[in-house]
Design an enzyme around this catalytic site. Structure first.
Site, mmCIF file in Angstrom:
data_model
loop_
_atom_site.group_PDB
_atom_site.id
_atom_site.type_symbol
_atom_site.label_atom_id
_atom_site.label_comp_id
_atom_site.label_asym_id
_atom_site.label_seq_id
_atom_site.Cartn_x
_atom_site.Cartn_y
_atom_site.Cartn_z
ATOM 1 N N LYS A 135 39.412 89.445 26.695
ATOM 2 C CA LYS A 135 38.589 90.444 27.227
ATOM 3 C C LYS A 135 37.726 90.726 26.171
ATOM 4 O O LYS A 135 37.815 91.066 24.966
ATOM 5 C CB LYS A 135 39.313 91.681 27.720
ATOM 6 C CG LYS A 135 38.477 92.903 27.898
ATOM 7 C CD LYS A 135 39.720 94.248 28.068
ATOM 8 C CE LYS A 135 38.641 95.539 28.664
ATOM 9 N NZ LYS A 135 39.411 96.581 28.437
ATOM 10 N N ASP A 142 39.278 91.651 37.059
ATOM 11 C CA ASP A 142 38.143 92.238 36.694
ATOM 12 C C ASP A 142 37.612 91.256 35.347
ATOM 13 O O ASP A 142 36.427 90.997 35.404
ATOM 14 C CB ASP A 142 37.730 93.559 36.415
ATOM 15 C CG ASP A 142 38.522 94.330 35.402
ATOM 16 O OD1 ASP A 142 39.578 93.433 35.100
ATOM 17 O OD2 ASP A 142 38.279 95.331 35.079
ATOM 18 N N HIS A 181 34.985 103.251 37.910
ATOM 19 C CA HIS A 181 34.221 103.034 36.743
ATOM 20 C C HIS A 181 32.805 102.421 36.653
ATOM 21 O O HIS A 181 32.434 101.717 35.791
ATOM 22 C CB HIS A 181 35.295 102.147 35.639
ATOM 23 C CG HIS A 181 34.915 102.238 34.108
ATOM 24 N ND1 HIS A 181 35.495 101.290 33.186
ATOM 25 C CD2 HIS A 181 34.298 103.053 33.581
ATOM 26 C CE1 HIS A 181 35.132 101.801 32.260
ATOM 27 N NE2 HIS A 181 34.274 102.878 32.065
ATOM 28 N N CYS A 197 35.011 95.576 32.003
ATOM 29 C CA CYS A 197 35.157 95.874 33.600
ATOM 30 C C CYS A 197 33.746 96.494 33.891
ATOM 31 O O CYS A 197 33.368 96.164 35.181
ATOM 32 C CB CYS A 197 36.225 96.930 33.506
ATOM 33 S SG CYS A 197 35.840 98.273 32.444
ATOM 34 N N ASP A 222 42.324 94.028 33.698
ATOM 35 C CA ASP A 222 42.465 93.359 32.321
ATOM 36 C C ASP A 222 43.648 92.524 32.470
ATOM 37 O O ASP A 222 44.582 92.080 31.436
ATOM 38 C CB ASP A 222 42.957 94.400 31.518
ATOM 39 C CG ASP A 222 41.881 95.135 30.811
ATOM 40 O OD1 ASP A 222 40.635 94.886 31.209
ATOM 41 O OD2 ASP A 222 41.911 95.835 29.922
#
Length: 535
Positions: A374, A349, A143, A82, A43
């Site tokens: 984001k 990312d 993740h 992400c 982020d």
């Protein structure tokens, strides 16, 4: 959103020329098999880094990477959140091809204990390099899923995707890990539980009154069970935060759970120590180390040495600590004599999170001149990320590349060391839909986690919005047939590209849809009997 030309080969070509892969010395360099160190922030806004224009957050180590290497100014992630972005990075494929997308609104994996994740049939660059004799390691955030059918099958685990060593967080940092007011899912679950509690209480009262008034010939059992359910539901919110902390905020080393829940004051030194150990153990053979930072995602866990030191509050402190970590890892390369034979790459990312805000405090990043952030499916701020490469003696120091490149281009660059056509001097971009900012005129969707990509909160554009990013990187001037002579030609070309892309898609299970993205107790990793996990 679609860029006119997919830049799959562009980074390969650009780096191929710079590295010498497209030259008379191609054989020598191709046979050198450099070590590869990949550094990915979480982020981080492109406007948070000094070499990309920030003058108030101190990032001397990242800036030094750019000074000693090559800086990419038009570097794009495949997604603005992400999970799909990281899947595309590792596989070199759009996330829709691997099923790392959703049709029902969940755009990232929601729990560690879900059955969704990077499919086992996907090929990562780690797997290819491992097959070529590289020792591979991942430290930090994953993740991309863990298990499919049991808590120990590890079908989505990093070790099943080409990494021989994993030490880190299989899920993701989030505000819920420290019961922050900025919450990714705790607050939403509490609202749903409160609604269910109210409905259950109403049902219990209705059944009780009906029984007492002899309105319906019912036994007492439904009323009693409704009352019990209401009592249990009313107490659940008090334990929900603790359950999430244990369910999602833990560390693994290879297949073993080593900290559950995490002790955050130890996390940064622990991961740095593991990176040093990995480099020391493997300095005599080619290696790939992917250091995937937990910084700078909320809750911005920062050690005492950096708290209160920046001009931008806790977020700035966290960025400056991450930069220090970059310096520590680069120093490790120097100490082990690995610098000259290691290709280093730094990126993020996705863009900074504009909605990470409480009152007057901003806990998300700044995306510089680029609109949005984001979670926004099209605007540049969500997908325009830093991109820096360094390889002393091979890559020319201080070079700036303005051609479009993608995180997905790292895959062919690393595993094929090949090239492609020189890009055109214009970069067109179209938006078929855009999110509706809240409040109107703002640059984000304040009041919700991220901006939506479909539904009644997006605006469809027909004809699509057209921008020339080479002249208008902030996407402020919409081009029309009246202002751009090539408007119809560009839009028609893009539409044909969209249709060609769609024809190549094949149905795959959607890993982020509800069936694969719902918490399943039997998939929950636990160093004990869940929820009594503590190690």
């Amino acid at each position: 959103m679609l860029h006119l030309d997919h830049p799959w080969h562009w980074l390969t070509a650009t780096l191929g020329v710079l590295l010498g892969f497209i030259s008379s010395t191609c054989g020598d360099l191709a046979g050198s098999r450099p070590n590869m160190l990949l550094l990915m922030a979480d982020d981080l806004g492109i406007g948070d880094v000094g070499c990309y224009g920030n003058r108030t957050i101190r990032t001397p180590n990242i800036d030094r990477l750019a000074e000693d290497g090559v800086m990419l100014t038009q570097h794009i992630a495949a997604a603005s959140v992400c999970t799909p972005s990281r899947a595309a990075f590792l596989t070199g494929r759009y996330p829709v091809r691997s099923g790392m997308v959703s049709s029902d609104g969940d755009r990232v994996l929601q729990w560690a204990g879900v059955s969704g994740g990077l499919p086992t049939n996907e090929t990562t660059f780690a797997k290819i390099l491992q097959d070529k004799g590289y020792v591979t390691g991942l430290i930090g955030k994953w993740h991309l899923g863990l298990n499919c059918e049991s808590s120990r099958d590890h079908c989505h685990h990093p070790l099943h995707h080409g990494f021989a060593h994993f030490h880190g967080m299989p899920f993701s940092m989030m505000g819920d890990c420290v019961l922050w007011e900025l919450s990714e899912k705790r607050r939403g679950l509490e609202r749903k539980l409160n609604l269910c509690t109210q409905i259950t209480i109403l049902a219990a009262l209705t059944l009780t009154v009906a029984k007492l008034a002899c309105l319906v010939p019912l036994p007492w059992t439904p009323a009693i069970w409704s009352a019990v359910a209401a009592a249990l539901l009313s107490t659940t919110p008090y334990f929900l935060g603790t359950l999430i902390v244990h369910a999602d905020c833990f560390l693994m080393k290879d297949h073993a759970v080593t900290e559950q829940p995490m002790r955050f004051k130890n996390t940064t030194p622990l991961l740095l120590e593991d990176a040093e150990s990995f480099l020391r153990r493997n300095k005599q053979r080619p290696f790939l180390l992917f250091f995937s930072f937990l910084h700078v995602h909320i809750p911005l866990i920062t050690t005492e040495d950096f708290l209160g030191k920046s001009l931008h509050g806790l977020y700035g402190d966290n960025v400056e600590e991450m930069d220090w970590m970059v310096g520590q890892i680069l120093d490790m390369l120097d100490k082990e004599g690995l610098t000259n034979n290691t290709l280093v790459y730094f990126t993020s990312d996705n863009g900074g999170s504009l909605e990470s805000q409480l009152g007057n405090n901003q806990y998300g990043g700044w995306n510089g001149i680029y609109k949005g952030g984001k979670g926004m499916g099209g605007w540049e701020g969500g997908i325009h990320v830093p991109g820096i490469f360094r390889w002393p003696g091979v890559l020319p120091a201080g070079r700036v590349i303005n051609e479009p490149t993608s995180l997905m281009d790292v895959f062919p660059t690393m595993v094929q060391l090949g090239g492609g056509q020189v890009p055109q001097d214009r970069v067109w971009k179209v938006h078929y839909l855009t999110p509706q900012f809240q409040p109107e005129g703002a640059g984000a969707c304040y009041g919700r986690g991220v901006c939506p990509c479909f539904g009644d909160k997006v605006t469809q554009h027909d004809p699509p919005l057209l921008f020339d990013l080479s002249r208008d990187p902030s996407e402020t001037h919409v081009l029309t047939a009246a202002t751009e002579p090539l408007f119809h030609q560009v839009v028609d070309t893009v539409q044909r590209a969209v249709e060609a892309h769609q024809r190549t898609l094949r149905p795959v299970p959607l890993q982020l849809d509800t069936p694969h993205n719902t918490w399943k107790p039997w998939l929950q990793p636990c160093c004990g009997l869940f929820p009594f996990c503590r190690c």
